[in-house]
Design a protein around this motif. Structure first.
Motif, PDB file in Angstrom:
ATOM      1  N   ASP A 177      -5.253   3.791  -2.794  1.00 36.01           N
ATOM      2  CA  ASP A 177      -6.697   3.648  -2.681  1.00 36.01           C
ATOM      3  C   ASP A 177      -7.404   4.327  -3.841  1.00 36.01           C
ATOM      4  O   ASP A 177      -6.998   5.398  -4.301  1.00 36.01           O
TER       5      ASP A 177
ATOM      6  N   HIS B 156       0.850  -1.188   0.000  1.00 32.24           N
ATOM      7  CA  HIS B 156       0.000   0.000   0.000  1.00 32.24           C
ATOM      8  C   HIS B 156       0.885   1.236   0.000  1.00 32.24           C
ATOM      9  O   HIS B 156       1.868   1.327   0.746  1.00 32.24           O
TER      10      HIS B 156
ATOM     11  N   TYR C 126      -9.006  -0.149  -5.031  1.00 32.85           N
ATOM     12  CA  TYR C 126      -7.636   0.250  -5.334  1.00 32.85           C
ATOM     13  C   TYR C 126      -7.534   0.656  -6.802  1.00 32.85           C
ATOM     14  O   TYR C 126      -8.233   0.118  -7.663  1.00 32.85           O
TER      15      TYR C 126
END
Length: 748
Positions: A91, A20, A68
């Motif tokens: 995101d 991430h 995402y």
């Protein structure tokens, strides 16, 4: 990108992980695939993936997942070599890059779809405490769920103001939702079997049925991707007195070779009845439900895949009074028990040059219902209904790097839909035997590049209840002058055959008798034309991502279906006849906005402003004091929703949501009131708060405790009919009064 291929076992492999961007943590359950091929896998619980025995050549490797932004990387694959490709993903708070299939039955990014496709994710359903499909559908523009019966809880979904039968409900892109399934079906599907729900307003693709006039709701069931397990329980206390307990379970298992996978799920629901106004009669009925099912796949090789899905639903529901007594000893009882078997199998073939795709599919749904719809201790109001549906077809697609002026995908196919239904209630001299079969063929071409999509298609349907075959053309155009501005327009036609629909199989208690719907002997098909235009705008203000969707729609209905009170049968029951009216126009605007300052806060809201009018005033009652009405009933001029999520820490989540329903015109039949009348309802605002806290026991095990309040302001109908002479269909507004809930969830 041009591919050069060498087939057979190549021992060309890719390994890697996905992080991430903000947290630098590994992301599990993200799909990693070679673009325009069938080679795909998903990251495991630790965020790592492995693709093996891949074809040689130059490809694009894609990482994608709900929530995402997709990431792509060019790769060159050589025999006997393993390369490492790692991704960093951020995101996608406004779902710009989410992959959808409902626009044309092939996976495409939402922003590149030729039609507007809205997505309901499992996270949205969880944050809004939606334990069934019906509850989650409220949170999309143009959609509204309404309850139509105080006794049994019959619900329907309206899209752009049109009744439930104007919409097509699909399970994994297949239309096996029959008329009988539509009576209670949207409440019978539990959230734990749903991967996501895709909503497409308007006619859309020619690949879907011509009865998709208002829109299409495509329920994508969960597919096994990794090894995981989830168990949860949510208990609602409705009106501070009636418990509604929901227990769910699902588990997924995939072998190391990624050739086979199996997911099993089950749920149990136990809801007690609620008598909101203390008159001895229910406003919310008793319900007992069990669901179990599975979905699995087997890959014969990298180009052939077989998928199967099966689920079974058993549901008992009852409303009225004296629920502990036999139905025929009560003043009013509506009671049903459904046993529903649904199955779906798909075989997918992909040619080795990735240009030819063949999909063969077969789906079936088999329903047996035992019912009692009766009043005044009637011993003859028992009935049985058997409903069997089969649907099969073959679809072929060819991808061309250039057809006339742009890359394109041509799709053609044939389908057969077959349904038999026998609905028998001898006490009412009612015996409905209906056989419906539709033979269909379709041809569609989608030209597509970064800036344009042109989806043109035609569908030919031969319905056995209509003399001539019906040709339904459809066209959708997308133009993106920039990657963050998407303009769309579409035109579609459709029809509804002169047959029984879901509400025809539901019998409502009115004035101490029952209301029965019958078809006019001269009922003709109903035809529609729909035009839509939209602007989908995306803009980032530093770290704040925003999205604004404005969509206009216009639907013209010819020979529109109406219900008119025509008197009583020899048993004294109220008769309503489905007949053709002069026509109608439904038009309006959907607006949706999303704001995401970051991972810790997201806000989404949407609303609809519309007008639904018949061409001329239409009669609905034989009461001379009731004038014919041009406005369609149960269609508010304005309605909308919002959802907001705040995550101050990784473990703690706060969710707020709300649904607004504006004033609308409803019918009120004589019984408790002296004569048929029309009533304009007040507006309602149904708001919910949910708090959730996660305990991370291990890297792979999470416990969650959650709780909250639904309909905080207790915005609920205040003027229900009371006693045995009530009109059970006189129900409007939110489906639940103030409700407290608490839950626990284990994920491994």
């Amino acid at each position: 990108m041009q591919h050069r291929h060498q087939h057979g076992r190549s021992d060309a492999n890719i390994v890697g992980h996905i992080l991430h961007q903000s947290t630098k943590e590994h992301i599990p359950f993200v799909t990693v695939s070679l673009k325009e091929t069938s080679h795909a896998t998903a990251t495991d619980e630790t965020g790592h993936y492995y693709l093996k025995d891949l074809p040689k050549g130059n490809f694009i490797l894609v990482a994608s997942g709900v929530g995402y932004k997709s990431v792509e990387s060019p790769v060159t694959l050589e025999g006997g070599k393993t390369i490492e490709v790692n991704f960093v993903m951020e995101d996608d708070e406004v779902l710009l890059e989410t992959v959808v299939v409902s626009a044309n039955r092939t996976e495409t990014k939402r922003k590149e779809a030729p039609s507007v496709v809205s997505v309901i994710t499992p996270l949205l359903m969880e944050n809004t405490n939606s334990v069934t499909l019906a509850q989650g559908l409220n949170f999309q523009p143009g959609l509204r769920i309404e309850s139509n019966c105080q006794n049994c809880g019959f619900q329907q979904v309206r899209i752009n103001g049109l009744d439930g039968p104007y919409s097509q409900i699909l399970i994994d892109s297949r239309p096996i939702f029959s008329a009988l399934a539509g009576v209670y079906g949207i409440e019978q599907i539990p959230a734990n079997m749903i991967e996501r729900v895709e909503v497409m307003r308007g006619g859309g693709s020619a690949l879907f049925g011509s009865n998709a006039i208002a829109g299409t709701i495509n329920i994508i069931t969960k597919e096994p991707k990794t090894n995981n397990l989830s168990v949860s329980n949510v208990t609602n206390i409705i009106g501070a007195s009636s418990p509604d307990n929901n227990l769910s379970f699902h588990a997924s298992l995939v072998d190391n070779s990624l050739k086979t996978g199996l997911l099993v799920f089950a749920s149990n629901r136990q809801r007690e009845a609620l008598d909101y106004d203390d008159d001895g009669f229910t406003e919310i009925g008793k319900l007992r439900g069990n669901t179990m099912g599975l979905r699995g796949f087997y890959k014969f090789n990298n180009y052939n895949k077989l998928t199967i899905e099966y689920h079974f639903i058993n549901e008992f529901r009852r409303g009225g009074n004296m629920l502990d007594k036999p139905p025929h000893t009560t003043d009013i009882t509506e009671q049903t028990e459904h046993n529903i078997h649904s199955a779906n199998t798909n075989y997918n073939f992909l040619s080795r040059n990735y240009k030819h795709k063949i999909n063969a599919y077969l789906s079936g749904q088999f329903i047996y219902r035992q019912s009692y719809y009766g009043t005044q201790r009637d011993p003859n109001a028992y009935g049985t209904t058997a409903d069997n549906s089969m649907m099969g077809g073959v679809q072929y697609s060819y991808s061309s790097e250039r057809f006339l002026f742009m890359p394109s995908v041509v799709t053609t196919g044939v389908e057969l839909n077959y349904n038999t239904m026998s609905d028998e209630m001898l006490g009412y001299n009612r015996k409905l035997d209906q056989e419906v079969n539709t033979k269909s063929t379709f041809l569609q071409n989608e030209w597509k590049n970064a800036a344009w999509s042109i989806l043109t298609g035609v569908r030919l349907d031969k319905h056995n209840l209509i003399k001539k075959a019906i040709l339904s053309p459809r066209i959708n155009i997308r133009y993106a002058p920039t990657p963050l501005v998407v303009l769309r327009g579409g035109y579609s036609t459709g029809f509804r055959a002169p047959q029984a629909f879901d509400e025809d199989l539901h019998i409502t208690a009115v004035g101490g008798e029952v209301s029965i719907i019958q078809l006019s002997p001269g009922l003709k098909p109903e035809y529609s034309q729909t035009v839509s235009i939209s602007a989908d705008l995306y803009k980032a203000f530093g770290p704040v991502e925003t999205n604004l969707l404005i969509e206009g729609f216009y639907t013209h209905l010819k020979d529109v279906f109406l219900l008119e009170e025509i008197g009583k049968d020899p048993q004294g029951n109220l008769l309503k006849e489905r007949r053709n009216g002069s026509g109608a126009v439904v038009k309006g605007v959907n607006i949706e906005g999303k704001i995401a300052p970051g991972r810790k806060f997201q806000l989404q809201m949407g609303g609809t402003i519309q007008e639904s009018m018949y061409n001329k005033p239409e009669s609905w009652s034989n009461n001379p004091n009731v004038d014919p009405q041009r406005k369609m009933f149960r269609t508010p001029d304005i309605y909308g929703y919002f959802t907001a999520t705040c995550t101050p820490t990784e473990a703690f989540n706060i969710s707020l949501s709300g649904v607004y329903t504006g004033p609308m015109l409803v019918q009120h039949f004589a019984g408790y009131v002296p004569e048929d009348t029309e009533f304009r309802t007040p507006g309602f605002f149904d708001s919910t708060i949910k708090l959730a806290y996660n305990f991370f026991a291990t890297d792979k095990t999470t416990w969650q405790l959650n709780g909250g309040v639904q309909n905080i302001l207790n915005s609920f109908q205040k003027d229900f009919d009371r006693g045995p002479l009530r009109d059970a269909g006189y129900m409007y507004g939110p489906s639940l009064p103030r409700t407290f809930f608490a839950g626990i969830k284990l994920t491994m």
